[in-house]
Structure formats: C-alpha cells, structure tokens
Design an enzyme around this catalytic site. Structure first.
Site, mmCIF file in Angstrom:
data_model
loop_
_atom_site.group_PDB
_atom_site.id
_atom_site.type_symbol
_atom_site.label_atom_id
_atom_site.label_comp_id
_atom_site.label_asym_id
_atom_site.label_seq_id
_atom_site.Cartn_x
_atom_site.Cartn_y
_atom_site.Cartn_z
ATOM 1 N N GLY A 168 -15.630 -14.333 38.126
ATOM 2 C CA GLY A 168 -15.651 -14.032 39.554
ATOM 3 C C GLY A 168 -17.058 -13.693 40.001
ATOM 4 N N THR A 178 -13.931 -9.361 32.430
ATOM 5 C CA THR A 178 -14.635 -8.159 31.998
ATOM 6 C C THR A 178 -13.932 -7.449 30.856
ATOM 7 O OG1 THR A 178 -13.492 -7.230 33.885
ATOM 8 C CG2 THR A 178 -15.824 -7.616 34.135
ATOM 9 N N GLY A 220 -20.132 -3.304 34.188
ATOM 10 C CA GLY A 220 -20.080 -4.710 34.589
ATOM 11 C C GLY A 220 -21.373 -5.228 35.181
ATOM 12 N N GLU A 221 -22.147 -4.358 35.768
ATOM 13 C CA GLU A 221 -23.299 -4.849 36.526
ATOM 14 C C GLU A 221 -24.656 -4.421 35.984
ATOM 15 O OE1 GLU A 221 -20.839 -3.719 39.779
ATOM 16 O OE2 GLU A 221 -21.631 -5.342 41.009
ATOM 17 N N PRO A 277 -16.121 -0.672 23.031
ATOM 18 C CA PRO A 277 -17.479 -1.077 22.653
ATOM 19 C C PRO A 277 -17.684 -2.590 22.607
ATOM 20 C CG PRO A 277 -16.646 0.602 21.158
ATOM 21 C CD PRO A 277 -15.502 0.223 22.042
ATOM 22 N N LYS A 278 -16.660 -3.302 22.169
ATOM 23 C CA LYS A 278 -16.844 -4.739 22.007
ATOM 24 C C LYS A 278 -16.962 -5.443 23.361
ATOM 25 C CE LYS A 278 -15.094 -8.349 18.976
ATOM 26 N NZ LYS A 278 -14.075 -8.668 17.974
ATOM 27 N N THR A 279 -16.003 -5.162 24.252
ATOM 28 C CA THR A 279 -16.095 -5.820 25.565
ATOM 29 C C THR A 279 -17.270 -5.245 26.361
ATOM 30 O OG1 THR A 279 -14.378 -4.328 26.386
ATOM 31 C CG2 THR A 279 -13.687 -6.539 25.752
ATOM 32 N N GLN A 335 -20.234 -7.393 28.028
ATOM 33 C CA GLN A 335 -20.655 -7.302 29.421
ATOM 34 C C GLN A 335 -22.175 -7.222 29.528
ATOM 35 O OE1 GLN A 335 -19.155 -7.376 32.613
ATOM 36 N NE2 GLN A 335 -17.803 -8.432 31.208
#
Ligand SMILES: Cc1cc2nc3c(=O)[nH]c(=O)nc-3n(C[C@H](O)[C@H](O)[C@H](O)COP(=O)(O)OP(=O)(O)OC[C@H]3O[C@@H](n4cnc5c(N)ncnc54)[C@H](O)[C@@H]3O)c2cc1C
Ligand code: SF4
Lengths: 330, 741
Positions: B242, B470, B707-708, B635-637, B641
C-alpha cells in the site's frame, strides 16, 4: 488489445506467404515485446502467426562460423558453450539485457525486431511519427533521456534498445531471411536503418520476411580475448542502456591489429563507424588513441535536452570499454 | 522464559504460507458466478473538456453490457462532503464521471462493462473521445510562487517559528543556504488497485476492495450511495503493498459500485499499471534551507521553507519543514510551507510523507554545513543534539538517538572516516561515507478489537485493520497469544472486514501501537474472566490471589513465576460452565499523559557508496540503520520493515521519479520498465540495529511503530556519502549518473 486470430506456423515459406497477403498479420516469437505493445494498442494485428514451433532453435557450426537459429532463446544463446568460448562478447551483451525471465522467453530473431522504448511511442495519448506517421515527434521537445544523439532526424530521435544487436554489429554478423519471394542474406550493418523521414520503419526488411538465422563469422573468434560490453543504465539490472559500448580488439602484443566498437542507446541502430575503428589499426592501446576513436564516433552528435549528457557519457564509456578490452577485463 | 512468550522473539509470518502458496486472496481474485468486468477509459489530456464521446462501436461488440460516461452515468450524491474520506485534504472532491471537465491527465472518463475482461478492454479502445484541450500547468519550478498551506487536515500542524531566525542568520559567523528539489514519485505497490463488488441475492453489496482501511471505504460508499452499513460490507484480507496509496478510496471503487448498482450485476474493476499513475503520488517539492552557525558548529539559525505541489481541487499538505525545528537544538527557527495548485491529481501520503523529503533536504544541508565549519558530520549532529522537542517545548517520551549514533557508528566503523572528500578510492571507484538522522512520529489512535476464547483453548481475535504487508497478522497474533498464554497456532487473527470492530486507517506507523493495544486490552478482558473462573475451581491455588498477582503462560493461569500453581484455561472455563468468553473493547490513547510529551521514533543511517569517477555510476555498498523505535514486538517483521525502508530509500535517492512532460501535463514513464525502483542487483549489505528504548508513555505496549522510520534519512545519507566520495553535491533527487558527470 484488439481481438485477433492465431495460427501456428507449420513452415517458414507458408508463414511468410500468409503475412505477405495479409497486411494486418504479424509474426510472433517469444512475445515479450509484441504482446506488451498489443496491450497498449500500439500494435493491433488482426492475426498472429506463431513461429515458435518452426525448427529454428538450433545453434550449430557451419563453414561460415556459428549459426544461431532465429528461435534460439536469448538465454540458450548466452549460455551456449560455443558462444561463451568463441563469442563471449555476445554472451555478455545478452546477459546485460532484460531479466532472466525475459531472456528465457525472448528469441534471437525477436530481439532484432524489438521496437524503441521511447516513452511517447508507447503512449497513444501523445503524437509520435513512428507509431502514427505524420502526427509529429513529441520526444524532440519533450522528455528524451532515452532517445538518440546520433543519426537522428527531424521526424524521429528514437533509439534501438537492444543490447544483443550492439554485439552482433561489432561482430559483423549476417542475418539470413526468407520472404514470400525467396531467401537472402543481410549484413548486420544494413539490417536496421536510420529514421530519416520514414521513422515507422525500423529495419530494411519487408513485413513478410522471416529471420531464420544469424551467422557469427568465424573470424569473429579473434575477439574472444580482448573484449568488453559496457552498459551504463539507471539501475544495476533490468533497465535499458543509456549508453552501451561493445568493444573488441584483435591484439598482437601491445599493438592493435583490428578494433571493433559499436554503441547502443544512442541511435536508431547499433552505431558503428569504420573510420573510427581504423584509427586504432596498428596503434598502441593508449588513452589518447581511444579518445580519438571516441571523438570520431561521436562526431556530429546532437543532444535534445534531457539526453545531451549522453554525448560526454558515450565518449567516456568508449575510452573505458576500450581500456578494459585492451587489459583483458570483461 | 515461558514457551508462550512471543513479544521480542523472532516469529515467521503467520500468513507466510498462505501468501507463497497463493491461498491468500486479493481484491481482484474473488469470484462469483456471473461476474462482469469493468475497464476504465482514461483521459488523453490533462486539462480541458470532453466535447464528444462516441461509444457506439464499443456498445455494438457482443458481450458489452454498458459504457458509462459523464453523459449517462448516475450522479448519486451532489454534495462534496459525501465524497469525503478519512484522509481527504481540504477542498472539492474528485467525482468520477460527473462532468465533461478534465482536471488531470489520465482522469477516468468512462467505464466499459462487459462479460469478459478481454472484451471490456477491447471495447474501451473503440470509444472515440474528442476534447477541447487547454494548456496544462504541471511544472512546479516554472513559476515557483505558492500560497500558504491550509491547516485543516488532521495531523498537519502549521510550523511555528521561534526566536528571530533572520537576524540570527545575518549575524552568524558561518552561513549556509541552498535549494533542494525532488520530482513526484508514485507508490507503485505490486498489487493493482481493484474492487470486486458482489451483488448478493438480497441486493446487499459485498465489496472486496484494495484499501488500507475497510471502514474508510465503507463510509465513502455508504455516504455517496445512501446505503446502510449492512448494505455495503467491505472486505480486504490481504494487500499486495500500500505504502499510503490505499489510505484513500480510489476511483475504481466508486466506479465498480456505481456499475454494480446500475446493472444489478457483480462487477470487478482493476486498474492497469499505467492507471496506477493516475492518482495520488508523493508531491514534487522545492525546498530552501538556510543555516547559521558559530565557527565551532553551534547552530544559531535555521530557516526551512518548502513549496509543494497539489491539485487544483484539493489542498494536500504534509509535514515537510517541521522536522527542522525538532531535530536539533537551535533558538532561532523559521519555517514556511507553501502550496502551488497544478493540473495534476491530488498528491497522497506515501511512506513517511513529508518527513522523508523534508529530512532529505535538511539533513543534506546539515552535512554541507559540517564541511563549511570543518567538523565531522556526526560530531556536528551530536553537538547540536536536541534534548527536548523545542518545536513543542516538550520532553520526549523517550529518545535514544545518541545510542543510534553510537551503535551505528561503531558497527559501520565511522571513526576511521577521513575528513576530506575524495580521499578513498579503489581503482576508478571513488568511495565515500555519509550519515543522516531520521525522525518520525510515534502515534496511537483509538481502536477497537474483539477476542473470543472457546473452551477448546482456541482464540479468535478480530479488528477491521489491514495488513499492508507490514506483518499485522503476525504481530497481533503474537500479542494475543502472549496475553492469554496460548500457543501461536491456537490463535487466529481476523482483519480487513467491516463486520469486525473498527480500527483506524492502516497508516502513520500506528497500527501495532493502536490495534495492538486494543488486542491486548480485549485479551486482558477475557483473561480477567478466565481468572475469576480459575479462582472458583475446586481447591484452586489461586483462590486468594488478585489479577495483578497472576500470569497467563503455557495455556494456564498461575501465580507469577510459580509453575506449580496453575489452573489450565480449559479447566477454568469448564468449571465456569461456559463454552466461550467474548470481549470487545475500544482502546483510547491516554491523551492526558501523552500530550505532555513529544513522541517520536529516531534513526541514524550510515552509508558507504562507490562512484565511478568517469562514468558516474553509483553503488550503495553498505548501509547501517540504527533505530530507536521503542519496544520491538516482532523482531523479524520489524527488521523486514526497516530493510524495506532502506531499500526504498536507496531507490528514492538514486532512481525514482515520475517523469512529467509538461507540454502534455502527463506522467510519461507510467510502467515498471521505465519507472525505476531498486532491483536486487542494486542492493548490497544492510545492517539493522534496534537500540534499547524503554517507553511507557507512548502506549501500554511501549512500541512506537516501525513502518516508516526505516526510509527516513536514507536519501540524505546516500547523497552525503556521494559528496564525500566525489566532492560533488547533488541537490536534486534522484541522483542519476548524468548529475555526476
Ligand atoms: C521489461 C523489459 C525489459 C527489457 N530489457 C531489455 C534490455 O535491457 N536489453 C535488450 O536488449 N532487450 C530488452 N528487452 C527486450 C527483449 O529483449 C525483447 O522483447 C525480446 O528480445 C524480443 O524477442 P521475442 O522473441 O519475445 O519477440 P516478439 O515479441 O515475439 O516479437 C517482436 C517482433 O519481432 C517480430 N519477429 C519475431 N521473430 C521474428 C522472426 N524470426 N522473423 C521476423 N520477425 C520476427 C514479431 O513480429 C514482432 O514484431 C526487454 C523487454 C522487456 C519487456
Ligand atoms: S522519437 Fe520517434 S518514437 Fe519517439 S516520439 Fe519521436 S517519432 Fe515517436
């Protein structure tokens, strides 16, 4: 995409005849270029004659050298042991192009016919002489980063985007074609053409002519040691060349016996100039000599704004590619 | 550690298998018998009017059901506010097929509906359109005069000035000023925008829509068409990326619903890749940064001004310049933010909107100043370190940026950096090192969630949030499983459905903080019930305990740390004679507490580049990104990110730009062959460091959202490294090889 009918060609001659009698029919091989253009309505054939089942996918030795069947895929060609050993310049150029997936589908014949990547050519909302003769050229006054600086005309400044063809030009390949009226052989230098006032024509073939094979001359093997294909682009892979250089030297010690230099990304066809190459005959591999070749090749070059940088970039790339070739760096 | 402790431990995506096997379905993949297909016709011109539209050839094709244009399409709602969505900027809304007026290139001007996609697409090419074209204006730089940006949009704080920057700048021992520019960029998620509208037997609509917020799409559709929520359910279980593009309902949703209602047929509309360039984008922005400093590098004055592009009909704003007032200590700051209306579609939030571009310019200027004063760029940043947020005059809820600088520098080997540009080389390659700081918000929004625990020990948790790639599914499953001490595979998390409790739009990096807090609260509510039942079990070891004294681990509730004292959840529920326990909660941020603090994530990005001296080719060889983002839930995702953010940062710095032909007012590289995003071959070593950061103010989880922040700062660090390598400063993104010749 319009609706179209489809047939699988059984023989070269019948396929050629079919297209010679139907001006809205087109050959299709890997489809990696034609289908994209059809989706954008740039090409609207009413009939597709599929060549892929013709027995033209062999790579074989002939008395002239090595023959690449028109339907051999780019991947099979680049990784063919004979090509890798005797014409490594060609392998390297092919592998610098597109992506692994595309090279698996793309054929050697189709690669010759791939159309320009000029943005306007792809977009029906804008005028383009190549797509619609007489409508005007949007690129000349527009965004022309991907356009040419050599051999351009007032009606079109597009480039031929192939990498493979740049190596084929440097190797002085010949192309065997069969049309409705018979067979002939075309020198690589005469295969593609400059846009002039007929930019809709990319090459000197008739619509019904099928490329059956490409011959790599036996004497091209002289360049298997001192060569390089240098491709400059906006990302490390999967991008067309801004400028590319196929450089090949036949060396005797430190002396150059013969040089071949072809440029991609700068003109409507792979750009070669015999006089420029002759400047190196019997000369030493020095930067000054290479700069003279670069100056000669870029003579008459013209920038159109967003592509003007290519003139300087091409000169530097030529010097670098020749230096690398002379040093045996690929 | 108990087996059911997941937070902070690496867990593979719970939806990973579904994604790689194709089991995960996206908006354009839901089928129904009798589905019809809509194909959008896009305008050739950017400005003017349609004078004639002839669809007769298209309509005569077998299989074509209708061609909707402004001449025959319904206008279900007159008022603009009905077209408002949760991410609308101030201004009029674009209403598809309402009039003959063309406001931007590739504007949707028709929808062909047919019983197959191929027929619809072919028919669309047969519709003949004539225009009366006017000259569009799309060049932000041509007449760079703007107007003051409005402040109506939620989240946009008008920049406040402090001190007297003009005077301080004039009096400063060292002055530096420069202009920076970047072109528009498009989000280009892998998945095309699509809506599949299924008309059910009772006439209700089931809408599969690509969106970052099903509630937003539902609100939009129900307002425009005067429907109740029951009449328009919106579903979106998976999203192929997205990056902000799904924060607003896109026009294919409106067109698909309109056509479905008109024809009383199920309709799918999928945009083409080319049409993905016909709506929101990161706006082109022109910025000026002026810095005044003492000879030893203490900042005396900061001026940061930005001119952003927006459409003629909406005033899109983003936070570009405010960061300059927050990143460093400085008493005199002047910020200005202006807009200019152009004949393009309204820009749209794109990963770290405003920050990623504002900080790209500002952190480049800081680097430029470091050379002017002759101080190492990292040292200069440390010298001017902001202990509090001077923009709002508040302390940070937590700020471990110093640790980011220190750990990042150590990992990178920054101490060995020679000060002079052009002092490292390998053959024809010049090597350079650069650093930049990143900053983003740590926000929490109101969010609801529901948890249902059944007596067989299975937990189903739901919230209408989305997973835009995410890792929402994974993080929420972990939070829920840990709260109730269950194995991960006993927990199912449901999202992306308007029948679920309402969550905010998936954006702003607030999902883990907001939805995660709600999930935790709903699960705690369930836990409390389980606990009271566990106390009533015969001879319960917990009978005298309070809820604060127990924990849920490994399928049971026990006295904290006492593995012998437990009552299993199943046993408790059996004793309580219930088949399930269901709790729904709405979690609000603790505004009173949060308001007293500035809440932000920070990063330090270190980059090594190599640049070919003659040919200008750039390679980013190494990146170390050190992040202060609060507690890391997954931690992985989380690492993914940040990696994705860095990759995009490289892409933004070196490759991405939506090329406009100002003559046509049209984006010309509208496909993925010519709109370059980084490919594998462009990406080399990336190290991610999460520094310890404890924060019990941001939200009950202590997580700030990741995420950013990963993309912020990367472009500046790359540009700074390129300068260090070559001695050439490029102030325009992307930095392509021609700019280095
Ligand atoms: C995204 C993308 C990136 C790419 N990047 C590169 C790159 O970097 N460098 C590069 O060199 N190329 C690149 N390519 C182009 C690719 O190499 C060509 O599309 C491919 O070589 C065409 O071969 P094909 O067999 O698929 O041709 P098709 O698409 O099947 O045909 C193309 C044309 O050739 C005609 N034709 C095909 N075979 C014959 C024949 N034997 N005789 C007569 N006519 C014939 C067809 O009628 C058609 O008009 C890229 C393509 C894409 C889509
Ligand atoms: S350069 Fe050639 S292909 Fe491009 S717009 Fe002009 S005529 Fe068309």
């Amino acid at each position: 995409m319009n609706s179209f009918s489809y047939t699988r060609a059984q023989a070269v001659e019948t396929a050629a005849r079919e297209v010679s009698t139907n001006h809205t029919a087109k050959f299709i091989a890997g489809g990696t270029n034609l289908l994209d253009l059809m989706k954008e309505n740039v090409e609207r054939p009413t009939r597709l004659v599929d060549l892929t089942r013709l027995p033209l996918n062999q790579i074989e030795d002939t008395d002239k050298g090595l023959r690449l069947g028109a339907l051999a895929t780019n991947a099979n060609t680049a990784y063919d042991e004979r090509v890798e050993e005797r014409y490594p310049l060609l392998s390297k150029a092919i592998l610098a192009g597109a992506s692994a997936q595309l090279r698996n589908m793309a054929t050697d014949g189709g690669n010759l016919f791939q159309r320009t990547r000029c943005y306007y050519f792809y977009d029906l909302a804008t005028p383009c002489n190549k797509r619609e003769p007489g409508s005007g050229c949007s690129a000349i006054t527009g965004y022309n980063r991907v356009c040419g600086i050599l051999g351009t005309s007032e009606s079109c400044i597009a480039t031929h985007p192939s990498d493979m063809c740049v190596a084929l030009a440097a190797l002085k390949a010949t192309v065997n074609v069969t049309g409705a009226t018979g067979e002939r052989t075309v020198e690589f230098a005469d295969f593609h053409r400059l846009p002039g006032n007929e930019p809709e024509r990319d090459n000197n073939l008739k619509p019904d002519e099928i490329v059956t094979s490409i011959d790599l001359p036996a004497d091209g093997e002289r360049f298997a040691k001192n060569f390089t294909y240098l491709k400059l682009r906006d990302r490390a892979s999967y991008a067309f060349a801004l400028v590319s250089v196929a450089a090949a030297l036949d060396m005797d010690g430190d002396t150059i016996k013969e040089a071949r230099v072809a440029l991609g990304g700068v003109a409507h066809k792979p750009w070669r100039k015999a006089e420029a190459e002759d400047l190196l005959k019997g000369q030493a591999a020095t930067k000054v000599n290479f700069e003279r070749v670069a100056a000669s090749l870029l003579e008459g070059a013209k920038g159109y704004g967003s592509n003007t940088f290519k003139i300087e970039l091409a000169k530097r790339a030529i010097v670098r590619a020749l230096t690398m070739a002379a040093n045996g760096q690929h | 550690m108990a087996a059911t402790t997941y937070i902070g431990r690496s867990t593979s995506r719970v939806d990973g298998r579904a994604k790689v096997t194709g089991e995960a379905k996206y908006a354009a993949e839901f089928n129904t018998p009798g589905l019809t297909y809509g194909y959008v016709i896009s305008s050739d011109i950017a400005k003017g009017k349609i004078t004639k539209i002839d669809a007769s050839d298209a309509l005569s094709l077998p299989g074509v059901l209708q061609v909707f244009t402004h001449e025959n399409a319904p206008r279900p709602a007159y008022f603009d506010r009905k077209f408002k969505d949760d991410d609308s900027p101030v201004g009029d809304k674009f209403k598809p097929l309402y009039s003959a007026e063309i406001q931007f290139s590739m504007q949707p001007i028709g929808l062909v509906v047919a019983d197959s996609f191929e027929v619809a697409r072919y028919a669309a090419s047969l519709v003949k359109v004539e225009y009366k074209a006017e000259t569009p204006e799309t060049n932000l730089r041509q007449k760079p005069k703007g107007h003051k940006a409005p402040t109506g949009k939620t989240g946009f704080t008008p920049p406040k000035s402090r001190g007297n920057a003009a005077k301080a700048y004039k009096n400063a021992e060292v002055q530096f000023e420069a202009e920076y520019f970047h072109m528009p960029e498009h989000h280009n998620p892998m998945e095309m925008f699509a809506s599949t509208v299924i008309v059910e037997e009772d006439g209700k609509l089931k809408i599969y829509d690509k969106t970052q917020g099903v509630a937003n799409s539902q609100k939009y559709i129900t307002k425009i068409f005067g429907l109740s929520k029951e009449e328009a359910r919106v579903i979106n279980p998976f999203m192929g990326g997205g990056f902000g593009s799904g924060l607003r309902p896109q026009y294919q949703l409106y067109l698909a619903v309109m056509a479905a209602r008109e024809l009383n047929r199920s309709v799918r509309v999928v945009l083409t890749r080319q049409q993905m360039f016909s709506f929101g984008h990161r706006p082109a922005t022109l910025q000026t940064v002026s810095l005044g400093a003492t000879k030893d590098g203490m900042l005396q004055a900061i001026k940061h001004e930005a001119l952003g592009e927006t459409s003629r009909f909406e005033e899109y704003t983003e936070v570009v310049v405010n960061w300059a007032g927050m990143l460093y200590h400085c008493d005199n700051v002047e910020l200005g933010y202006y807009l200019r209306n152009l004949d393009t579609y309204t820009p749209l939030d794109m990963r770290a909107p405003g920050s990623v571009t504002g900080i790209a310019a500002f952190e480049t200027a800081i680097d430029e100043l470091s050379y002017k004063v002759g101080i190492d760029p990292l040292e200069l940043r440390l010298k001017n370190y902001a202990e509090k947020n001077e923009f709002e005059g508040k302390p940070f809820s937590s700020k471990e940026l110093r640790a980011c600088y220190a750990q990042g520098a150590a990992k990178f080997g920054w101490a060995k950096r020679p000060a002079q540009p052009r002092s490292m080389r390998e053959g024809t390659k010049l090597i350079g090192w650069g650093v930049a700081t990143g900053m983003w918000d740590a926000q929490q929004q109101k969010s609801a969630a529901k948890a249902n625990l059944s007596v067989d020990g299975k937990l189903v948790v739901g919230s209408s949030t989305s997973d835009i790639g995410t890792g929402t599914y994974t993080a929420m499953t972990m939070i829920a499983a840990e709260t109730l001490g269950l194995p991960l595979d006993a927990v199912t998390f449901k999202l992306g459905d308007t029948t679920l409790p309402v969550a905010p739009l998936e954006g702003g990096s607030w999902t883990v903080a907001s939805v995660g807090s709600a999930v935790k609260e709903a699960c705690e509510a369930v836990a409390k019930k389980v606990f009271s039942m566990a106390k009533d079990v015969k001879d319960s070891p917990l009978s005298g305990a309070s809820f604060d004294e127990v924990e849920f681990v490994d399928g049971k509730v026990q006295l904290k740390g006492d593995y012998s004292s437990g009552v299993s959840i199943v046993e408790a529920m059996r004793a309580g004679e219930v088949n399930f326990i269901e709790e729904e909660t709405t979690t609000m941020p603790n505004m009173l507490k949060q308001m007293q603090y500035a809440r932000n994530t920070h990063s330090a990005v270190f980059v090594e580049v190599e640049v070919d001296e003659d040919l200008g080719q750039i390679c980013v060889r190494r990146v170390v990104s050190a992040i202060a983002g609060g507690r890391v839930i997954s931690p992985k995702t989380a690492r993914s990110q940040i990696l994705g953010g860095v990759v995009w940062g490289i892409s933004m710095a070196l490759e991405e730009e939506s090329v406009l032909d100002h003559h046509f007012g049209r984006f010309m590289n509208h496909n993925l062959a010519e709109y370059h995003v980084a490919v594998n071959a462009d990406i080399h070593n990336i190290d991610v460091i999460f520094v310890e950061e404890h924060d019990d103010i941001v939200n009950p989880l202590g997580a700030k959202g990741l995420g950013e922040i990963g993309i912020v700062g990367v472009a500046a660090a790359i540009g700074n490294a390129i300068y260090h390598a070559t001695g050439k400063r490029v102030r325009e993104l992307p930095i392509t090889l021609d700019k280095l010749l």
